[in-house]
Scaffold this active site. Structure first.
Site, PDB file in Angstrom:
ATOM      1  CD  GLU A 249       1.010   0.305   5.691  1.00 24.04           C
ATOM      2  OE1 GLU A 249       1.587  -0.733   6.111  1.00 24.04           O
ATOM      3  OE2 GLU A 249       1.447   1.439   5.914  1.00 24.04           O
TER       4      GLU A 249
ATOM      5  CE  LYS B 238       2.122   3.418   8.944  1.00 22.85           C
ATOM      6  NZ  LYS B 238       2.886   2.665   7.912  1.00 22.85           N
TER       7      LYS B 238
ATOM      8  CB  CYS C  48       1.600  -0.845   9.154  1.00 22.40           C
ATOM      9  SG  CYS C  48       2.918  -2.076   8.948  1.00 22.40           S
TER      10      CYS C  48
HETATM   11  C1  ACM Z   1       4.897  -0.187   7.962  1.00 25.77           C
HETATM   12  O1  ACM Z   1       4.431   0.682   8.696  1.00 25.77           O
HETATM   13  N1  ACM Z   1       4.390  -0.408   6.773  1.00 25.77           N
HETATM   14  C2  ACM Z   1       6.019  -1.006   8.399  1.00 25.77           C
END
Ligand code: ACM
Length: 267
Positions: free
Chosen positions: A44, A114, A147
């Protein structure tokens, strides 16, 4: 092709140091190319680092996909029949997204933004508003999540329902739970997962390394170190994930009872 070589690249991006980030990513791309990797996952926010102190700091490190410096490196690397999924701090006219660029055969295939933002991410990122994608590459199907999406089993389930055989998972993990949670995501959906995490410390956050690949039977096939940059790679046959039978009589997708799950789609 029945099997392919998949890799997770574990690097240490730095906030405000694009040159360093370019070098880290180029090293990972070179290592993957030298080892005939077909599908590479990078962490990420690989272009930017994670623990921003302000929206301006995030903006300074962001890039437009696929015109930005890192995107162009990924396009070039992938041109020789390869796919890469890399976390990118994405600049758009609407604002910043915590995104994963999906790039294959020298083309930008799609961008996943995301959905489940973590901790201070709400201060600089807009949450993604579209279902996570499944991409076909070389006859296999790859889902993408980022993530903290690990904490919402709906995401991996949606990807499995869309036919993903392998979930590609750029991450910047700080909590200890994800490594085992992804074992569960594998078992409950009978899919492979490939989590590429970062290492290092930024401000108040310690990143946990241990990038891993899991199998549809819930085996951890590979796990990298907590502290060191590196790359883990192995050969997998994604079609194994088409078998959803967890016993002779139980199919983890077909045996669902969605008529009883109404609460899952209520606010
Ligand atoms: C995250 O979503 N970077 C913990």
């Amino acid at each position: 092709m029945t099997s392919l070589r998949i890799a997770v690249g574990q690097i240490e991006p730095r906030i405000g140091d694009l040159q360093w980030n370019i070098e880290q990513i180029q090293r990972a791309l070179n290592q993957a190319a030298d080892n005939n990797v077909d599908v590479l996952v990078l962490p990420e926010l690989s272009n930017s680092g994670y623990a921003f102190a302000s929206t301006d700091e995030a903006l300074d490190s962001s890039e437009i996909i696929p015109e930005g410096d890192i995107s162009r490196m990924l396009l070039e690397w992938s041109s020789d029949n390869k796919m890469v999924v890399a976390g990118i701090c994405e600049k758009t006219n609407d604002g910043l997204f915590n995104s994963a660029a999906v790039i294959a055969n020298g083309k930008h295939i799609t961008t996943y933004r995301k959905i489940h933002l973590f901790y201070k991410e709400f201060e600089w990122f807009i949450p993604g508003g579209a279902e996570p994608p499944v991409i076909e590459f070389e006859g296999h199907r790859f889902g993408v999540m980022i993530c903290f999406d690990w904490a919402f089993p709906e995401i991996a389930r949606i990807l499995a329902l869309k036919g993903a055989q392998v979930i590609l998972h750029p991450a910047n993990l700080v909590l200890p739970y994800c490594f085992d949670a992804m074992i569960t995501r594998s078992i409950e959906n009978r899919v492979f997962t490939a989590t590429a995490n970062r290492i290092g410390v930024e401000r108040d956050l310690n990143f946990t390394g241990r990038s891993q690949i899991t199998s549809p039977e819930g085996k951890r096939l590979l796990s990298l170190s907590k502290e060191d940059a590196g790359m883990g790679m192995l050969e997998i046959d994604p079609s194994i994930a088409d078998d959803k039978m967890i016993t002779e009589r139980n199919d983890v997708l077909a045996d669902r009872r969605p008529e009883l799950y109404r609460r899952l789609v209520e606010k």
